[in-house]
Design a protein around this motif. Structure first.
Motif, PDB file in Angstrom:
ATOM      1  N   MET A 100       0.762  -1.393   0.060  1.00 31.73           N
ATOM      2  CA  MET A 100       0.037   0.115   0.020  1.00 31.73           C
ATOM      3  C   MET A 100       0.811   1.447  -0.006  1.00 31.73           C
ATOM      4  O   MET A 100       1.833   1.384   0.716  1.00 31.73           O
ATOM      5  N   LYS A 114      -5.520  -6.681   9.680  1.00 30.78           N
ATOM      6  CA  LYS A 114      -4.605  -7.821   9.372  1.00 30.78           C
ATOM      7  C   LYS A 114      -4.981  -9.152   8.881  1.00 30.78           C
ATOM      8  O   LYS A 114      -4.757  -9.765   7.837  1.00 30.78           O
ATOM      9  N   ALA A 115      -6.434  -9.317   9.397  1.00 31.43           N
ATOM     10  CA  ALA A 115      -6.887 -10.676   8.594  1.00 31.43           C
ATOM     11  C   ALA A 115      -7.127 -10.587   7.055  1.00 31.43           C
ATOM     12  O   ALA A 115      -7.002 -11.501   6.706  1.00 31.43           O
ATOM     13  N   ILE A 116      -7.595  -9.363   6.798  1.00 30.23           N
ATOM     14  CA  ILE A 116      -7.705  -9.182   5.380  1.00 30.23           C
ATOM     15  C   ILE A 116      -6.735  -8.758   4.649  1.00 30.23           C
ATOM     16  O   ILE A 116      -6.799  -8.456   3.302  1.00 30.23           O
ATOM     17  N   GLY A 117      -5.312  -8.896   5.075  1.00 32.05           N
ATOM     18  CA  GLY A 117      -4.368  -8.742   4.280  1.00 32.05           C
ATOM     19  C   GLY A 117      -3.213  -7.536   4.809  1.00 32.05           C
ATOM     20  O   GLY A 117      -2.283  -7.371   4.006  1.00 32.05           O
ATOM     21  N   ALA A 118      -3.525  -6.608   5.722  1.00 33.27           N
ATOM     22  CA  ALA A 118      -2.710  -5.679   6.157  1.00 33.27           C
ATOM     23  C   ALA A 118      -1.351  -6.263   6.734  1.00 33.27           C
ATOM     24  O   ALA A 118      -1.580  -6.970   7.413  1.00 33.27           O
ATOM     25  N   SER A 119      -0.136  -5.710   6.189  1.00 33.92           N
ATOM     26  CA  SER A 119       0.867  -6.158   6.817  1.00 33.92           C
ATOM     27  C   SER A 119       1.313  -5.514   8.183  1.00 33.92           C
ATOM     28  O   SER A 119       0.722  -4.446   8.404  1.00 33.92           O
ATOM     29  N   ASP A 168       1.970  -1.861   6.945  1.00 36.94           N
ATOM     30  CA  ASP A 168       0.630  -1.235   6.542  1.00 36.94           C
ATOM     31  C   ASP A 168       0.107  -0.727   7.870  1.00 36.94           C
ATOM     32  O   ASP A 168       0.030   0.470   7.940  1.00 36.94           O
ATOM     33  N   PRO A 222      -3.502 -10.890  15.365  1.00 30.46           N
ATOM     34  CA  PRO A 222      -4.771 -10.561  14.748  1.00 30.46           C
ATOM     35  C   PRO A 222      -5.968 -11.435  15.491  1.00 30.46           C
ATOM     36  O   PRO A 222      -7.097 -10.988  15.471  1.00 30.46           O
ATOM     37  N   ILE A 223      -5.432 -12.942  15.982  1.00 32.52           N
ATOM     38  CA  ILE A 223      -6.666 -13.690  16.583  1.00 32.52           C
ATOM     39  C   ILE A 223      -7.042 -12.906  17.707  1.00 32.52           C
ATOM     40  O   ILE A 223      -8.087 -13.037  18.213  1.00 32.52           O
ATOM     41  N   LEU A 256      -3.659 -16.979  10.018  1.00 37.03           N
ATOM     42  CA  LEU A 256      -3.662 -16.162  11.085  1.00 37.03           C
ATOM     43  C   LEU A 256      -2.806 -16.740  12.174  1.00 37.03           C
ATOM     44  O   LEU A 256      -2.311 -15.864  13.154  1.00 37.03           O
ATOM     45  N   ASP A 257      -2.147 -17.869  12.244  1.00 38.66           N
ATOM     46  CA  ASP A 257      -1.826 -18.495  13.542  1.00 38.66           C
ATOM     47  C   ASP A 257      -0.759 -19.426  12.833  1.00 38.66           C
ATOM     48  O   ASP A 257      -1.161 -20.029  11.757  1.00 38.66           O
ATOM     49  N   ASP A 298       6.112 -13.183   8.141  1.00 40.24           N
ATOM     50  CA  ASP A 298       4.771 -12.503   8.438  1.00 40.24           C
ATOM     51  C   ASP A 298       4.243 -11.667   7.335  1.00 40.24           C
ATOM     52  O   ASP A 298       3.005 -11.721   6.944  1.00 40.24           O
ATOM     53  N   ALA A 321       0.758 -12.268   5.327  1.00 44.99           N
ATOM     54  CA  ALA A 321      -0.322 -11.057   5.191  1.00 44.99           C
ATOM     55  C   ALA A 321      -0.605 -11.054   3.427  1.00 44.99           C
ATOM     56  O   ALA A 321      -1.767 -10.946   3.441  1.00 44.99           O
ATOM     57  N   HIS A 322       0.293 -11.146   2.721  1.00 44.50           N
ATOM     58  CA  HIS A 322      -0.002 -11.214   1.267  1.00 44.50           C
ATOM     59  C   HIS A 322      -1.023 -12.216   0.983  1.00 44.50           C
ATOM     60  O   HIS A 322      -1.738 -12.105   0.081  1.00 44.50           O
ATOM     61  N   ARG A 362      -3.146 -13.762   2.896  1.00 47.13           N
ATOM     62  CA  ARG A 362      -4.155 -13.777   3.507  1.00 47.13           C
ATOM     63  C   ARG A 362      -5.032 -12.876   2.367  1.00 47.13           C
ATOM     64  O   ARG A 362      -6.361 -12.925   2.224  1.00 47.13           O
ATOM     65  N   ASN A 363      -4.278 -11.650   1.969  1.00 49.28           N
ATOM     66  CA  ASN A 363      -5.001 -10.785   1.027  1.00 49.28           C
ATOM     67  C   ASN A 363      -5.306 -11.239  -0.271  1.00 49.28           C
ATOM     68  O   ASN A 363      -6.723 -11.148  -0.712  1.00 49.28           O
ATOM     69  N   PRO A 386      -9.727  -4.680   1.300  1.00 46.43           N
ATOM     70  CA  PRO A 386      -8.725  -5.743   1.015  1.00 46.43           C
ATOM     71  C   PRO A 386      -8.029  -5.288  -0.520  1.00 46.43           C
ATOM     72  O   PRO A 386      -6.860  -5.471  -0.547  1.00 46.43           O
ATOM     73  N   TYR A 425      -5.298  -2.921   0.310  1.00 46.88           N
ATOM     74  CA  TYR A 425      -4.013  -3.493   0.807  1.00 46.88           C
ATOM     75  C   TYR A 425      -3.368  -4.352  -0.398  1.00 46.88           C
ATOM     76  O   TYR A 425      -2.332  -4.596  -0.302  1.00 46.88           O
TER      77      TYR A 425
END
Ligand SMILES: Nc1ncnc2c1ncn2[C@@H]1O[C@H](COP(=O)(O)OP(=O)(O)O)[C@@H](O)[C@H]1O
Ligand SMILES: [Mg+2]
Lengths: 405, 238
Positions: A1, A317-322, A325, A398-399, B57-58, B77, B81-82, B84-85, B110, B113
């Motif tokens: 981003m 984070k779950a939808i892809g933010a590092s 970001d 994130p969890i 996520l884990d 990590d 993230a990539h 997951r995106n 999404p 990102y």
């Protein structure tokens, strides 16, 4: 981003929570406003004091009792300066054009049922040329008055106004320390010098002052508070300083430490510069502390905000933010807040300076350096104090963050 | 063809020493591309933990996880993230929409990102929302939408980056039976369009509408490919 998207997102978040954003900025606003005002006031004070000394003219020298060292040691200065010193200077120092000794003290002055506490200045007629005073009405006292200890007085313009209003004071009797004096003149208004109102003063012959008002306790002659001297011209100031030192050392039989100090206008300006420079620095330091506290305020509220937004961070984070970001987003939020706070603070600080200039004699200036430093520093503070909360946000699991909903 | 999910001897331990919890104990599971799969089992049996591992996520304590053929253990990590995106879509029981953003903006997130340009983001977000039946709700905030509508926004957000795998942890847990059917209808459509769907649920009626039921207990896969009859017996027993 990219940064552009991060900035858009940060602006969106900040505008969505205006109250929190405003509160966060408040510290920076106050810090910035105070830096700019304080530095402006300090520099205004510096300029004001310098102008006052400059207004004395470049030819003036002052002789005051005690050496610089002894003045640092004690307030109880030796009564070494005398009327006789002043006479000797006038007679023997070729580079000096006029000499005015002054013996002064604060005393009650009364006229019928009116009463003030004013500065009583005992001096000689040369006071007028040396200090650049003028008589508005009537006359100043003469050498003859000084010789004969006459009880005559020239009133400062405020004292005259206070006692007599628009009526003519010449020939009236006033009382100083319960001794009767005849008013012979009224001075031209002179304004304040370093905050002392020179119009709230009365002027009497030095001899009368010494014998009737203060009483003389000096073993060396007729004591004076200080002596003002005019050099012939600007070029002879240094020579005059040298000759004055020599003459007084001889007269006072100095072998070790001087018991007097000769001060030129340049010396005075230097001292003023040092004192007000220190004042400015102190004000700036106080203001800098408030800016720093503002930075801590940003950090504080951002840490709370990270907590409040745990859930949002987890989702991002779950939808892809590092991590980066998230870090960048929070840092940008902090920098935007502090930079806007910096600009608002600058506007307020500048208005503060204008207000100070309008209502006081301090011609406080808006210092562009102060503005640049304050805005730059507050941006930096945003960065510095934003990094820690931003890292907290970026490192959130994130969890855990999502479960906290 | 690679399976989308391949879990081999996955263990997940929380805490240490006395507080240690074995959330997953030797889980083995393969899900092929195009499957529609329900994970069931008693509360605390490790379903969510497994979903978190599958969703990157884990990280598991030990064992190997291949997502779309890639060994996830070796990824940083930022790389996770990539993934997951781009490869995964999540749907949660509590929707997890950002309240200050409109439906469109939530769905666009999404893609932000992913670095997709603004115009394309708008087009694709509108298309995704249309696909879940919310073409007329693009600019509503979450608090202006019903629960079922919010979950549909969340689904649009999950599919907008065209993932290979859609993960849903009790997606109908907060919905009434009517909206549950709407959501399941959308999942079925997405699945028939080629997206692999894995869903955790407590409700047998929901699980019956998938094509494969996996039963978890005590951090293990106890049964796989349960028939609807098995399921009836299992739920009576549980
Ligand atoms: N972050 C955690 N820390 C400690 N224990 C956890 C954590 N997450 C889950 N557990 C434990 O792991 C086990 C499995 O939990 P979970 O996967 O949430 O089960 P389910 O989703 O099937 O109800 C439970 O005993 C739970 O208490
Ligand atoms: Mg669960």
């Amino acid at each position: 981003m990219d940064i552009f998207e991060s900035t858009k997102m940060a602006v969106k978040t900040l505008t969505a929570n205006k109250l929190r954003s405003t509160l966060t900025m408040l510290g920076i606003i106050i810090g910035n406003a105070s830096v700019i005002t304080m530095v402006g006031v300090g520099q205004g004070a510096q300029r004001y004091a310098s102008e006052q000394f400059e207004s004395l003219g470049p030819n003036v020298l002052f002789i005051i009792p005690g050496s610089n060292e002894s003045r640092n040691r004690t307030f109880d200065l030796p009564k070494t300066l005398t009327l006789e010193d002043a006479k000797a200077i006038a007679a023997q120092v070729p580079t000096v054009s006029a000499v005015a000794p002054q013996l002064q003290t604060q005393q009650p002055v009364t006229y019928s049922n009116k009463r003030t506490s004013s500065l009583i200045v005992g001096t000689t007629p040369e006071f007028l040329p040396v200090r650049d005073f003028e008589v508005a009405r009537g006359r100043f006292f003469t050498d003859l008055d000084v010789q004969r200890n006459t009880q005559v007085v020239a009133l400062g313009s405020d004292v005259a106004k206070n006692f007599f209003g628009d009526a003519d004071p010449i020939g009236q009797q006033i009382r100083i320390k319960n001794i009767s004096f005849q008013v012979i003149g009224v001075m031209e208004s002179k304004g304040a010098f370093l905050g002392n109102n020179q119009d709230d003063a009365v002027y009497i012959p030095l001899s009368t002052m010494s014998s009737r008002i203060t009483g003389n306790t000096s073993p060396y002659g007729t004591e004076v508070t200080f002596i003002s001297v005019n050099a012939r011209d600007e070029a002879s100031v240094n020579a005059a300083e040298f000759q004055l030192n020599n003459l007084l050392r001889l007269r006072h039989k100095i072998t070790t430490e001087d018991d007097f100090t000769v001060r030129t206008q340049k010396d005075a300006l230097e001292i003023v510069g040092n004192v007000t420079g220190a004042l400015t620095l102190m004000l700036a330091a106080i203001a800098a502390i408030s800016l720093f506290v503002g930075g801590i305020g940003i950090m504080n509220i951002m840490l709370v905000s990270v907590r409040e937004r745990t859930h949002e961070i987890g989702l991002r984070k779950a939808i892809g933010a590092s991590q980066q970001d998230i870090l960048v987003q929070f840092i940008i939020e902090a920098v935007i807040l502090s930079a806007i706070g910096g600009v608002i603070g600058t506007v307020i600080g500048t208005s503060g300076i204008m207000l100070v200039s309008a209502v006081t004699p301090l011609k406080a200036g808006v210092s562009t350096t102060a503005i640049a430093v304050a805005v730059g520093v507050s941006g930096g503070i945003g960065l510095f104090f934003g990094v820690f909360p931003a890292r907290q946000a970026a490192k959130l699991d994130p969890i855990v963050a999502l479960r906290s909903a | 063809m690679q399976p989308v999910i391949r879990l081999e001897h996955i263990f997940k331990t929380y805490g240490s020493d006395e507080t240690e919890v074995q959330a997953l104990q030797d889980v083995n599971l393969i899900v092929e591309t195009g499957e529609y799969c329900a994970i069931m089992g008693p509360s605390g049996s490790g379903k969510s933990t497994a979903m978190n591992v599958i969703g990157c996520l884990d990280r598991p304590t030990s064992g190997c996880y291949y997502l779309d053929g890639v060994d996830v253990a070796g990824l940083s990590d930022a790389e996770l993230a990539h993934i997951r995106n781009r490869k995964l879509g999540f749907v949660f029981q509590q929707f997890h929409l950002l309240p200050q953003l409109s439906a469109m903006e939530n769905v666009m997130l999404p893609m932000v990102y992913a670095g997709i340009p603004q115009n394309e983001r708008k087009e694709r977000a509108a298309a995704a929302l249309t696909r879940v039946g919310l073409a007329n709700r693009l600019n509503n905030r979450p608090n202006q939408l019903s629960g079922g509508q919010q979950q549909r926004v969340a689904i649009a957000r999950a599919i907008v980056n065209r993932p290979v795998l859609l993960l849903a942890d009790e997606p109908t847990g907060a919905l009434d039976s009517h909206t549950t059917q709407e959501v399941l209808q959308i999942f079925a459509e997405l699945n028939s369009s080629g997206i692999t769907v894995v869903m955790v649920t407590h409700e047998p009626d929901v699980a019956r509408q998938t094509r494969r039921i996996v039963w978890f207990r005590d951090g293990q896969v106890l049964h796989d490919h349960l028939t609807p009859d098995d399921l009836t017996q299992m739920t009576i027993a549980a």
